[in-house]
Design an enzyme around this catalytic site. Structure first.
Site, PDB file in Angstrom:
ATOM      1  N   GLY A  33      30.770  18.705  26.699  1.00 42.28           N
ATOM      2  CA  GLY A  33      30.217  19.978  26.295  1.00 42.28           C
ATOM      3  C   GLY A  33      29.352  19.778  25.066  1.00 42.28           C
ATOM      4  O   GLY A  33      29.360  18.706  24.451  1.00 42.28           O
ATOM      5  N   TYR A  34      28.628  20.824  24.709  1.00 41.92           N
ATOM      6  CA  TYR A  34      27.659  20.737  23.616  1.00 41.92           C
ATOM      7  C   TYR A  34      27.973  21.757  22.533  1.00 41.92           C
ATOM      8  O   TYR A  34      28.301  22.898  22.824  1.00 41.92           O
ATOM      9  CB  TYR A  34      26.244  20.943  24.160  1.00 41.92           C
ATOM     10  N   LEU A  35      27.860  21.316  21.281  1.00 43.65           N
ATOM     11  CA  LEU A  35      28.108  22.181  20.144  1.00 43.65           C
ATOM     12  C   LEU A  35      26.865  22.967  19.739  1.00 43.65           C
ATOM     13  O   LEU A  35      26.933  23.815  18.859  1.00 43.65           O
ATOM     14  CB  LEU A  35      28.643  21.362  18.967  1.00 43.65           C
ATOM     15  N   VAL A  45      29.237  25.550  23.387  1.00 49.43           N
ATOM     16  CA  VAL A  45      28.451  26.638  23.974  1.00 49.43           C
ATOM     17  C   VAL A  45      28.066  26.232  25.402  1.00 49.43           C
ATOM     18  O   VAL A  45      28.040  25.062  25.735  1.00 49.43           O
ATOM     19  CB  VAL A  45      27.188  26.940  23.139  1.00 49.43           C
TER      20      VAL A  45
END
Length: 167
Positions: free
Chosen positions: A29-31, A88
């Site tokens: 996942g990506y911050l 996000v």
């Protein structure tokens, strides 16, 4: 500082499966989001990835093309699970198959979940102009197409693409 020189291709057949010598389940996942990168508001993606029983925090510069700055730091797996809850967009899940062809190791990513049906092959090179053998199962190059970046797939999964985007 690490430099990643990578090219990405669509996969046209399952012929690579016979040559795969390992498979690693991945969740990432990506911050930060794809829009902040595309707009230039941020200059790097920040990814959390669990690869089998290890985890990493990865920071990758936003340049399109074959060459980008890349930093990868090990994380405790429990910390990675906690960070994935802060990400996000959606979670990108895939199985990475390792396939040796010629003098290179290919990573064939078979996406799962909302990205199921997408299969891409990546090769890391020592130089942007390095020559490499193209396996028969390799299709069109998509290195410069941002929609194939994992960051973009987290924001707008393959299942949301229309026929023209998939083509």
């Amino acid at each position: 500082m690490g430099i990643e020189i990578e090219r990405k291709f669509l996969v046209t057949t399952d012929a690579w499966r016979a040559a795969a010598h390992a498979v690693v389940p991945m969740a990432q996942g990506y911050l930060n989001d794809a829009a902040s990168i595309a707009s230039g508001a941020q200059n790097a993606s920040v990814r959390v990835r669990i690869e089998g029983d290890v985890a990493f925090l990865n920071i990758k510069s936003r340049e399109a093309g074959t060459t980008r700055q890349e930093f990868e730091l090990p994380l405790p797996v429990d910390d990675a699970h906690a960070l994935l809850k802060l990400c996000v967009g959606g979670l990108v899940e895939k199985r990475r198959h390792l396939v040796r062809h010629g003098a290179h190791l290919w990573e064939v990513d078979e996406f799962l979940g909302d990205n199921a049906g997408l299969v891409v092959a990546e090769i890391e090179l020592g130089a942007a102009d390095e020559v490499f053998a193209h396996p028969d199962w390799l299709g069109a190059e998509v290195t410069a197409h941002r929609r194939y970046f994992n960051l973009a797939l987290a924001a707008r999964p393959f299942s949301h693409w229309d026929a023209a985007e998939r083509g």
